[in-house]
Design a protein around this motif. Structure first.
Motif, PDB file in Angstrom:
ATOM      1  N   THR A  45       0.869  -1.067   0.213  1.00 39.79           N
ATOM      2  CA  THR A  45      -0.290   0.140  -0.011  1.00 39.79           C
ATOM      3  C   THR A  45       0.870   1.046   0.339  1.00 39.79           C
ATOM      4  OG1 THR A  45      -1.645  -1.159   1.414  1.00 39.79           O
ATOM      5  CG2 THR A  45      -1.956   1.605   1.406  1.00 39.79           C
ATOM      6  N   PHE A  46       0.346   2.189  -0.501  1.00 40.13           N
ATOM      7  CA  PHE A  46       0.712   3.322  -1.186  1.00 40.13           C
ATOM      8  C   PHE A  46      -0.120   4.282  -0.253  1.00 40.13           C
ATOM      9  CE2 PHE A  46       3.227   6.527  -3.446  1.00 40.13           C
ATOM     10  CZ  PHE A  46       3.795   7.826  -2.571  1.00 40.13           C
ATOM     11  N   VAL A  47       0.286   5.396   0.247  1.00 41.69           N
ATOM     12  CA  VAL A  47      -0.441   7.183   0.060  1.00 41.69           C
ATOM     13  C   VAL A  47       0.280   7.310  -0.063  1.00 41.69           C
ATOM     14  CG1 VAL A  47      -2.376   7.765   0.994  1.00 41.69           C
ATOM     15  CG2 VAL A  47      -2.527   5.142   1.203  1.00 41.69           C
ATOM     16  N   ILE A  48      -0.051   8.784  -0.723  1.00 37.07           N
ATOM     17  CA  ILE A  48       0.393  10.484  -0.328  1.00 37.07           C
ATOM     18  C   ILE A  48      -0.442  10.982  -0.735  1.00 37.07           C
ATOM     19  CG2 ILE A  48       1.248  10.227  -2.809  1.00 37.07           C
ATOM     20  CD1 ILE A  48       3.939  11.680  -3.199  1.00 37.07           C
ATOM     21  N   SER A  49      -0.312  12.390   0.385  1.00 37.55           N
ATOM     22  CA  SER A  49      -1.223  13.967   0.125  1.00 37.55           C
ATOM     23  C   SER A  49       0.183  14.544   0.271  1.00 37.55           C
ATOM     24  CB  SER A  49      -1.809  13.661   1.605  1.00 37.55           C
ATOM     25  OG  SER A  49      -0.888  13.625   2.700  1.00 37.55           O
ATOM     26  N   TYR A  50      -0.148  15.570  -0.903  1.00 42.51           N
ATOM     27  CA  TYR A  50      -0.017  16.921  -0.726  1.00 42.51           C
ATOM     28  C   TYR A  50      -0.198  17.945  -0.756  1.00 42.51           C
ATOM     29  CZ  TYR A  50      -1.233  15.449  -5.239  1.00 42.51           C
ATOM     30  OH  TYR A  50      -1.678  14.833  -6.586  1.00 42.51           O
ATOM     31  N   ASN A  51      -0.152  19.616  -0.487  1.00 39.72           N
ATOM     32  CA  ASN A  51      -0.480  20.725  -0.490  1.00 39.72           C
ATOM     33  C   ASN A  51       0.287  21.495  -1.013  1.00 39.72           C
ATOM     34  OD1 ASN A  51      -2.975  22.801  -0.641  1.00 39.72           O
ATOM     35  ND2 ASN A  51      -1.556  23.563   1.210  1.00 39.72           N
ATOM     36  N   TYR A  52       0.350  22.717  -2.378  1.00 46.15           N
ATOM     37  CA  TYR A  52       1.350  23.423  -2.681  1.00 46.15           C
ATOM     38  C   TYR A  52       0.156  24.320  -2.982  1.00 46.15           C
ATOM     39  CZ  TYR A  52       4.634  25.712  -5.912  1.00 46.15           C
ATOM     40  OH  TYR A  52       5.162  26.195  -6.545  1.00 46.15           O
ATOM     41  N   GLU A  53       0.635  25.703  -2.463  1.00 52.61           N
ATOM     42  CA  GLU A  53       0.114  27.182  -3.161  1.00 52.61           C
ATOM     43  C   GLU A  53       1.106  27.452  -4.125  1.00 52.61           C
ATOM     44  OE1 GLU A  53       0.892  29.853   0.435  1.00 52.61           O
ATOM     45  OE2 GLU A  53      -1.432  28.221   1.934  1.00 52.61           O
ATOM     46  N   LEU A  54       0.106  27.675  -4.468  1.00 47.74           N
ATOM     47  CA  LEU A  54       0.906  28.388  -6.141  1.00 47.74           C
ATOM     48  C   LEU A  54       1.315  29.879  -6.093  1.00 47.74           C
ATOM     49  CD1 LEU A  54      -1.869  27.406  -9.229  1.00 47.74           C
ATOM     50  CD2 LEU A  54       0.165  26.452  -8.560  1.00 47.74           C
ATOM     51  N   PRO A  55       3.419  29.718  -6.627  1.00 46.40           N
ATOM     52  CA  PRO A  55       3.524  31.743  -6.514  1.00 46.40           C
ATOM     53  C   PRO A  55       3.130  32.354  -6.583  1.00 46.40           C
ATOM     54  CG  PRO A  55       4.499  29.637  -7.701  1.00 46.40           C
ATOM     55  CD  PRO A  55       3.642  29.226  -8.043  1.00 46.40           C
ATOM     56  N   PHE A  56       2.070  32.589  -7.161  1.00 43.47           N
ATOM     57  CA  PHE A  56       1.685  33.806  -7.581  1.00 43.47           C
ATOM     58  C   PHE A  56       0.239  34.850  -6.837  1.00 43.47           C
ATOM     59  CE2 PHE A  56       0.997  30.656 -11.315  1.00 43.47           C
ATOM     60  CZ  PHE A  56       2.306  31.188 -11.786  1.00 43.47           C
ATOM     61  N   GLY A  57       0.349  35.500  -6.762  1.00 40.95           N
ATOM     62  CA  GLY A  57      -0.252  37.043  -5.790  1.00 40.95           C
ATOM     63  C   GLY A  57       0.808  37.591  -5.205  1.00 40.95           C
ATOM     64  N   TYR A  58      -0.116  38.268  -4.285  1.00 39.90           N
ATOM     65  CA  TYR A  58      -0.102  39.074  -3.466  1.00 39.90           C
ATOM     66  C   TYR A  58       1.263  38.868  -2.764  1.00 39.90           C
ATOM     67  CZ  TYR A  58      -2.983  42.681  -5.211  1.00 39.90           C
ATOM     68  OH  TYR A  58      -3.948  44.004  -5.720  1.00 39.90           O
ATOM     69  N   GLN A  59       2.338  39.236  -1.954  1.00 38.32           N
ATOM     70  CA  GLN A  59       3.218  38.673  -1.426  1.00 38.32           C
ATOM     71  C   GLN A  59       4.016  36.930  -1.776  1.00 38.32           C
ATOM     72  OE1 GLN A  59       1.422  38.797   2.242  1.00 38.32           O
ATOM     73  NE2 GLN A  59       2.165  41.067   2.892  1.00 38.32           N
ATOM     74  N   ARG A  60       3.932  37.076  -3.019  1.00 39.86           N
ATOM     75  CA  ARG A  60       3.870  35.771  -3.869  1.00 39.86           C
ATOM     76  C   ARG A  60       5.527  36.215  -4.450  1.00 39.86           C
ATOM     77  NH1 ARG A  60       0.269  31.277  -2.897  1.00 39.86           N
ATOM     78  NH2 ARG A  60      -0.288  31.949  -1.088  1.00 39.86           N
ATOM     79  N   LYS A  61       5.692  35.161  -4.666  1.00 39.67           N
ATOM     80  CA  LYS A  61       7.248  35.286  -5.269  1.00 39.67           C
ATOM     81  C   LYS A  61       6.922  36.135  -7.063  1.00 39.67           C
ATOM     82  CE  LYS A  61      12.065  33.014  -7.185  1.00 39.67           C
ATOM     83  NZ  LYS A  61      12.089  31.827  -7.334  1.00 39.67           N
ATOM     84  N   PHE A  62       5.788  34.993  -7.743  1.00 39.91           N
ATOM     85  CA  PHE A  62       5.596  36.098  -9.561  1.00 39.91           C
ATOM     86  C   PHE A  62       4.171  36.230  -9.337  1.00 39.91           C
ATOM     87  CE2 PHE A  62       8.016  32.166  -9.386  1.00 39.91           C
ATOM     88  CZ  PHE A  62       8.877  32.302 -10.300  1.00 39.91           C
ATOM     89  N   LEU A  63       3.922  37.581 -10.129  1.00 39.84           N
ATOM     90  CA  LEU A  63       2.450  38.599 -10.619  1.00 39.84           C
ATOM     91  C   LEU A  63       2.443  38.496  -8.906  1.00 39.84           C
ATOM     92  CD1 LEU A  63       1.169  36.001 -12.664  1.00 39.84           C
ATOM     93  CD2 LEU A  63       2.265  38.128 -13.847  1.00 39.84           C
ATOM     94  N   ASN A  64       3.047  39.992  -8.522  1.00 41.63           N
ATOM     95  CA  ASN A  64       2.844  40.005  -6.927  1.00 41.63           C
ATOM     96  C   ASN A  64       2.177  41.626  -6.977  1.00 41.63           C
ATOM     97  OD1 ASN A  64       4.499  41.613  -7.515  1.00 41.63           O
ATOM     98  ND2 ASN A  64       6.432  39.972  -6.537  1.00 41.63           N
ATOM     99  N   HIS A  65       1.821  41.897  -8.052  1.00 38.23           N
ATOM    100  CA  HIS A  65       0.507  43.148  -7.799  1.00 38.23           C
ATOM    101  C   HIS A  65      -0.045  43.166  -9.620  1.00 38.23           C
ATOM    102  CE1 HIS A  65       4.190  44.064 -10.571  1.00 38.23           C
ATOM    103  NE2 HIS A  65       3.393  44.426 -11.179  1.00 38.23           N
ATOM    104  N   GLY A  66      -0.959  44.292  -8.655  1.00 34.68           N
ATOM    105  CA  GLY A  66      -2.011  43.761 -10.207  1.00 34.68           C
ATOM    106  C   GLY A  66      -3.045  43.442 -10.283  1.00 34.68           C
ATOM    107  N   ILE A  67      -3.920  43.911 -11.032  1.00 33.63           N
ATOM    108  CA  ILE A  67      -5.240  42.918 -11.292  1.00 33.63           C
ATOM    109  C   ILE A  67      -4.462  41.439 -11.371  1.00 33.63           C
ATOM    110  CG2 ILE A  67      -5.405  42.878 -14.092  1.00 33.63           C
ATOM    111  CD1 ILE A  67      -8.947  42.682 -13.255  1.00 33.63           C
ATOM    112  N   LEU A  68      -3.518  41.067 -11.636  1.00 32.66           N
ATOM    113  CA  LEU A  68      -3.622  39.363 -11.641  1.00 32.66           C
ATOM    114  C   LEU A  68      -2.906  38.947 -10.164  1.00 32.66           C
ATOM    115  CD1 LEU A  68      -0.265  39.520 -15.170  1.00 32.66           C
ATOM    116  CD2 LEU A  68      -3.169  38.945 -14.905  1.00 32.66           C
ATOM    117  N   ALA A  69      -2.148  39.979  -9.935  1.00 31.87           N
ATOM    118  CA  ALA A  69      -1.937  39.152  -8.614  1.00 31.87           C
ATOM    119  C   ALA A  69      -3.116  39.026  -7.778  1.00 31.87           C
ATOM    120  CB  ALA A  69      -1.585  40.581  -7.914  1.00 31.87           C
ATOM    121  N   SER A  70      -4.773  39.558  -7.944  1.00 31.69           N
ATOM    122  CA  SER A  70      -5.722  39.342  -7.705  1.00 31.69           C
ATOM    123  C   SER A  70      -6.304  38.569  -8.279  1.00 31.69           C
ATOM    124  CB  SER A  70      -6.672  40.629  -7.688  1.00 31.69           C
ATOM    125  OG  SER A  70      -6.447  42.060  -7.045  1.00 31.69           O
TER     126      SER A  70
END
Length: 208
Positions: free
Chosen positions: A164-189
């Motif tokens: 038996t093998f089980v994997i669970s994961y959670n990844y927050e995409l690096p876009f939006g305010y206070q993130r690495k990419f697209l962190n300002h403007g309408i795209l951040a929203s």
């Protein structure tokens, strides 16, 4: 028994797990079975013959009680006369507690705590469960193959997959305010606050 190791960004656990089950519900005892050795001693055809037939008389088996053939009619065979309780053609004992089981497993777990928007937990189990108490319900169980030798009843448990093998994961995409990419403007929203998560479960087929 458990061993834990701290790795860069991860925690690894490796454990052995084992247990024994005793006095489990089963249907392993057939109080009216004749010993298998009687087949070689008397012959299968003789055992099926009526006790009052020429073959039955030649077997030398005596009637276990008066009016045996009259009372049981066609069931008054040589085999019936040799049973421990010849007056009964069948005995069902419910809720026997003679079952036994063992479980042995190697369990490993790798965990990554939430960091840089990502967390993960993976677990692997290699297990083997043996039991002679898989089914105690009468209508699904014809009893043991040989109540005098129960080794053949001790088999792989049908409900325990070996791998038996089980994997669970959670990844927050690096876009939006206070993130690495697209962190300002309408795209951040528009793109901020999204994530990917999942649980995936894999297992081998159940043993036969």
């Amino acid at each position: 028994l458990n061993v834990q190791r701290q790795l860069p960004g991860f925690v690894l656990d490796v454990a052995y797990v084992g247990n024994v089950g005793a006095h489990l519900g089963s249907r392993l005892i057939n109080p009216n079975q004749i010993p298998i050795g009687y087949v070689a001693q008397y012959g299968a055809s003789t055992l099926k013959s009526p006790l009052s037939s020429p073959a039955g008389i030649a077997s030398g088996v005596a009637a276990p009680f008066p009016n045996f053939s009259t009372s049981l009619g066609g069931a008054a065979t040589v085999a019936q006369a040799l049973k421990k309780y010849p007056q009964y053609t069948g005995i069902t004992v419910v809720k026997q507690n003679t079952g036994h089981s063992t479980y042995n497993a190697l369990q490993a777990r790798l965990q990554r705590q939430f960091s840089n928007g990502f967390s993960m937990l993976a677990s692997f189990t290699y297990a083997k469960q043996m039991s002679n108490a898989e089914d105690e319900i009468g209508q699904f169980n014809d009893g043991p193959q040989d109540t005098y030798s129960l080794g053949g009843e001790y088999v792989n448990a049908l409900t325990q997959p070996p791998l038996t093998f089980v994997i669970s994961y959670n990844y927050e995409l690096p876009f939006g305010y206070q993130r690495k990419f697209l962190n300002h403007g309408i795209l951040a929203s528009l793109l901020g606050g999204w994530g990917i998560s999942g649980i995936q479960h894999y297992q081998s087929g159940n043993p036969m």
